[in-house]
Design a protein around this motif. Structure first.
Motif, mmCIF file in Angstrom:
data_model
loop_
_atom_site.group_PDB
_atom_site.id
_atom_site.type_symbol
_atom_site.label_atom_id
_atom_site.label_comp_id
_atom_site.label_asym_id
_atom_site.label_seq_id
_atom_site.Cartn_x
_atom_site.Cartn_y
_atom_site.Cartn_z
ATOM 1 N N ALA A 379 0.859 -1.288 0.011
ATOM 2 C CA ALA A 379 0.085 -0.004 0.020
ATOM 3 C C ALA A 379 0.757 1.277 0.114
ATOM 4 C CB ALA A 379 -1.133 0.007 1.184
ATOM 5 N N LEU A 380 2.387 1.102 -0.109
ATOM 6 C CA LEU A 380 3.344 2.109 0.079
ATOM 7 C C LEU A 380 2.704 2.932 1.323
ATOM 8 C CD1 LEU A 380 3.259 3.255 -3.721
ATOM 9 C CD2 LEU A 380 5.079 1.847 -2.564
ATOM 10 N N ASP A 381 2.365 2.184 2.276
ATOM 11 C CA ASP A 381 2.276 2.891 3.643
ATOM 12 C C ASP A 381 3.483 3.141 4.175
ATOM 13 O OD1 ASP A 381 1.400 3.752 6.055
ATOM 14 O OD2 ASP A 381 0.120 1.670 6.430
ATOM 15 N N TRP A 382 4.043 4.348 4.287
ATOM 16 C CA TRP A 382 5.495 4.312 4.968
ATOM 17 C C TRP A 382 5.454 4.481 6.320
ATOM 18 C CZ3 TRP A 382 9.221 2.914 1.967
ATOM 19 C CH2 TRP A 382 8.987 3.200 0.261
ATOM 20 N N LYS A 383 4.364 5.294 6.908
ATOM 21 C CA LYS A 383 4.146 5.593 8.286
ATOM 22 C C LYS A 383 3.881 4.025 8.999
ATOM 23 C CE LYS A 383 1.535 8.204 11.311
ATOM 24 N NZ LYS A 383 0.999 7.141 12.472
ATOM 25 N N GLY A 384 3.112 3.376 8.103
ATOM 26 C CA GLY A 384 2.983 2.096 8.799
ATOM 27 C C GLY A 384 4.010 1.155 8.810
ATOM 28 N N GLN A 385 4.946 1.174 7.943
ATOM 29 C CA GLN A 385 6.085 0.251 7.721
ATOM 30 C C GLN A 385 7.254 0.800 8.841
ATOM 31 O OE1 GLN A 385 7.904 0.015 3.629
ATOM 32 N NE2 GLN A 385 5.872 0.795 3.002
ATOM 33 N N ILE A 386 7.376 2.120 8.924
ATOM 34 C CA ILE A 386 8.200 2.350 9.893
ATOM 35 C C ILE A 386 7.795 1.951 11.345
ATOM 36 C CG2 ILE A 386 9.154 4.692 11.297
ATOM 37 C CD1 ILE A 386 9.052 5.886 8.326
ATOM 38 N N GLU A 387 6.472 2.056 11.595
ATOM 39 C CA GLU A 387 5.928 1.860 13.132
ATOM 40 C C GLU A 387 6.252 0.385 13.398
ATOM 41 O OE1 GLU A 387 1.940 2.905 12.655
ATOM 42 O OE2 GLU A 387 2.140 4.943 13.441
ATOM 43 N N LEU A 388 6.092 -0.403 12.227
ATOM 44 C CA LEU A 388 6.164 -2.322 12.370
ATOM 45 C C LEU A 388 7.598 -2.579 12.629
ATOM 46 C CD1 LEU A 388 4.115 -4.361 12.808
ATOM 47 C CD2 LEU A 388 4.395 -4.676 10.270
ATOM 48 N N SER A 389 8.672 -1.745 12.149
ATOM 49 C CA SER A 389 10.039 -1.985 11.924
ATOM 50 C C SER A 389 10.622 -2.345 12.947
ATOM 51 C CB SER A 389 10.798 -0.784 11.470
ATOM 52 O OG SER A 389 10.459 -0.507 10.152
ATOM 53 N N VAL A 390 11.594 -3.337 13.195
ATOM 54 C CA VAL A 390 12.232 -3.659 14.296
ATOM 55 C C VAL A 390 13.346 -2.470 15.048
ATOM 56 C CG1 VAL A 390 14.300 -4.494 13.115
ATOM 57 C CG2 VAL A 390 13.959 -5.512 15.283
ATOM 58 N N ASP A 391 13.616 -1.319 14.127
ATOM 59 C CA ASP A 391 14.239 -0.293 14.630
ATOM 60 C C ASP A 391 13.561 0.985 14.000
ATOM 61 O OD1 ASP A 391 15.876 1.767 15.324
ATOM 62 O OD2 ASP A 391 17.730 0.633 14.425
ATOM 63 N N PRO A 392 12.393 1.297 14.441
ATOM 64 C CA PRO A 392 11.520 2.445 13.828
ATOM 65 C C PRO A 392 12.324 3.785 13.504
ATOM 66 C CG PRO A 392 10.421 1.594 15.622
ATOM 67 C CD PRO A 392 12.019 0.675 15.616
ATOM 68 N N GLU A 393 13.371 4.118 14.399
ATOM 69 C CA GLU A 393 14.115 5.207 14.362
ATOM 70 C C GLU A 393 14.823 5.282 13.037
ATOM 71 O OE1 GLU A 393 15.700 6.357 18.031
ATOM 72 O OE2 GLU A 393 14.095 6.594 18.954
ATOM 73 N N LYS A 394 15.851 4.162 13.036
ATOM 74 C CA LYS A 394 16.585 4.291 11.919
ATOM 75 C C LYS A 394 15.744 4.109 10.567
ATOM 76 C CE LYS A 394 20.651 1.552 10.083
ATOM 77 N NZ LYS A 394 21.609 0.466 10.316
ATOM 78 N N ALA A 395 14.512 3.358 10.519
ATOM 79 C CA ALA A 395 13.600 3.586 9.016
ATOM 80 C C ALA A 395 13.217 4.677 8.771
ATOM 81 C CB ALA A 395 12.453 2.465 9.323
ATOM 82 N N ALA A 396 13.010 5.212 9.895
ATOM 83 C CA ALA A 396 12.342 6.789 9.610
ATOM 84 C C ALA A 396 13.670 7.675 9.107
ATOM 85 C CB ALA A 396 11.811 7.367 10.881
ATOM 86 N N ARG A 397 14.639 7.592 9.738
ATOM 87 C CA ARG A 397 15.949 8.376 9.025
ATOM 88 C C ARG A 397 16.189 8.161 7.793
ATOM 89 N NH1 ARG A 397 19.479 6.534 12.545
ATOM 90 N NH2 ARG A 397 20.931 5.703 11.204
ATOM 91 N N PHE A 398 16.313 6.933 7.391
ATOM 92 C CA PHE A 398 16.442 6.647 6.135
ATOM 93 C C PHE A 398 15.501 6.917 5.132
ATOM 94 C CE2 PHE A 398 19.715 2.713 6.223
ATOM 95 C CZ PHE A 398 20.517 3.457 6.972
ATOM 96 N N ARG A 399 14.156 6.908 5.427
ATOM 97 C CA ARG A 399 13.214 7.419 4.741
ATOM 98 C C ARG A 399 13.184 8.941 4.311
ATOM 99 N NH1 ARG A 399 9.648 7.078 0.601
ATOM 100 N NH2 ARG A 399 7.676 8.329 1.148
ATOM 101 N N GLU A 400 13.642 9.672 5.370
ATOM 102 C CA GLU A 400 13.927 10.937 4.961
ATOM 103 C C GLU A 400 15.146 11.369 4.455
ATOM 104 O OE1 GLU A 400 14.094 13.118 8.947
ATOM 105 O OE2 GLU A 400 12.104 12.255 9.617
#
Length: 446
Positions: A379-400
């Motif tokens: 669904a290209l749900d980036w917020k949802g992917q980040i929330e479910l990640s084992v390391d949300p902070e790193k996933a959010a940083r890479f996304r940005e």
């Protein structure tokens, strides 16, 4: 009554009810596992924390993070920060391996702030105090000092203790007969071997095992039987020395169970990929199904700085084969005392390995997480992917960092995103079919 004795008599306590709920198990299954010895619940009578958890058959694979001061770097504040980081990253337990500074203050400070089970290796403190405070040699640590240290730590609230009970004088002689490249790399194991050689006496923890069990039972400390002869390199793996110690641990496991003490078995170490599953099978057979706690294992010796990866590879294979508990390995392994970032990366790597194994084991809820991530990605749900990640902070940083944090795709593919293109094609096909088309070029010659 100890936790084990409660399980054996069928006494359903609040601890079992809470633990079963946390483990997504029914209480009867949990209690049966504790009674059999295939499950351990590390919970000292004197340590109160929220997340009562279990290690062993039918539970999710657990992860431990090692922290602790050294002779060169001793700071309670630094260790408390490591504790905070490791718990935030998702560790299930923590071990205080301190050997520098005020060891009582460090341990008690960690315990006071520790929301998960805490483990120690008591001989570290006994030896450090003998050397640093009494200005004596390692071999001058007394048996009385060893046992008083165990009792003090138990009274403080330590939930599980690694004690190297399986090293014997006979095994010491065997080490001379079958040479290794690296000998013994266990700190506690090396201390005891030197003590035995100097005094020409049996390992005190083996000789006075019943006295040890009495202390552990009184305070409800889970015994983590240490593998002091574990291999320190691939070439030394699964040799006669290692297996002989494992045989001793199997015998001691039964004695501990008979005394009402819960047991975890520590395992190697360093070993080639093709020996990992075999070692799990050996441990489970020889130690009667007791929970298996593996240190990594590291599957190559040439990756200093990346041993969190080599440990995660071995840990995933071990846990998929039946190991229950992974001790994390940080990028600093073999090189230095780990810092905050090392602790974080070590926990995350082991959590990934544990989860990968839980999918294979069929642990309830494990595969569902991956299915939900797939749905969010589709669904290209980036917020949802980040929330479910084992390391949300790193996933959010890479996304940005990808400069696409406001767009529907990532910077790898942009408008050429395969998911977006495929979903668009499916939408067009569904629209065509809805309007009466067959969607298959149907003999039109095109």
């Amino acid at each position: 009554m100890s936790i084990r004795e409660d399980a054996l008599t069928g006494k359903k306590t609040d601890l079992f009810v809470t633990c079963a709920a946390n483990e997504n198990m029914d209480v009867e299954t949990l209690m049966a596992g504790v009674a059999e010895g295939t499950i351990a619940i590390p919970k000292n009578r004197h340590h109160n924390f929220e997340k009562i958890m279990a290690i062993g058959k039918g539970t999710s694979t657990k992860v431990n993070a090692n922290i602790g001061s050294s002779r060169d770097i001793a700071s309670l504040d630094a260790e408390l920060e490591k504790l905070r980081v490791s718990v935030k990253a998702g560790t299930d337990t923590v071990m205080d391996l301190s050997m520098g500074g005020d060891l009582d203050a460090v341990r008690r400070g960690i315990l006071e702030n520790c929301p998960v089970p805490l483990g120690t290796v008591p001989i570290y403190q006994a030896v450090a105090e003998t050397v640093e405070q009494q200005n004596k040699e390692i071999v001058e640590v007394t048996v009385d000092h060893m046992f008083k240290t165990i009792e003090k730590q138990a009274m403080d609230g330590v939930d599980f203790m690694t004690i190297h009970c399986g090293i014997t004088r006979n095994l010491q002689q065997r080490l001379l007969q079958e040479k290794r490249i690296m000998g013994v790399v266990s700190r506690g194991g090396s201390f005891l071997l030197e003590w035995m050689s100097h005094h020409k006496k049996e390992n005190p923890f083996y000789e006075h095992f019943d006295d040890l069990l009495a202390i552990l039972k009184e305070h409800e400390v889970t015994l983590s039987l240490g593998d002091g002869i574990r291999p320190g390199c691939l070439a030394d793996a699964t040799d006669r020395n290692q297996i002989q110690e494992l045989i001793h641990l199997g015998e001691l496991t039964q004695r501990a169970w008979e005394a009402g003490v819960q047991v975890i078995i520590e395992g190697p170490g360093h070993m080639p990929l093709d020996q990992v599953s075999a070692n799990v099978l050996l441990q489970k057979k020889i130690c009667h199904g007791a929970p298996f706690y593996v240190l990594g294992p590291l599957v190559t010796d040439i990756a200093p700085g990346y041993d969190h990866i080599t440990g995660a590879i071995g840990g995933a294979i071990a846990a998929a084969a039946g190991a229950d508990y992974l001790c994390y390995v940080t990028p600093a392994e073999h090189l230095k005392l780990p810092d905050i970032q090392d602790v974080h990366e070590g926990v995350i790597a082991s959590k990934i390995a544990a989860h990968a194994a839980d999918i294979v084991k069929g642990v309830p809820g494990a595969m569902e997480l991956d299915n939900e991530m797939a749905r969010r990605r589709n669904a290209l749900d980036w917020k949802g992917q980040i929330e479910l990640s084992v390391d949300p902070e790193k996933a959010a940083r890479f996304r940005e960092e990808g400069l696409s944090d406001k767009g529907p795709t990532c910077s790898m593919c942009g408008s050429y995103c395969a998911i977006q293109v495929f979903n668009r094609s499916q939408h067009n096909l569904e629209k065509e079919q809805k309007n009466g088309g067959c969607g298959s070029n149907c003999g039109s010659g095109k």
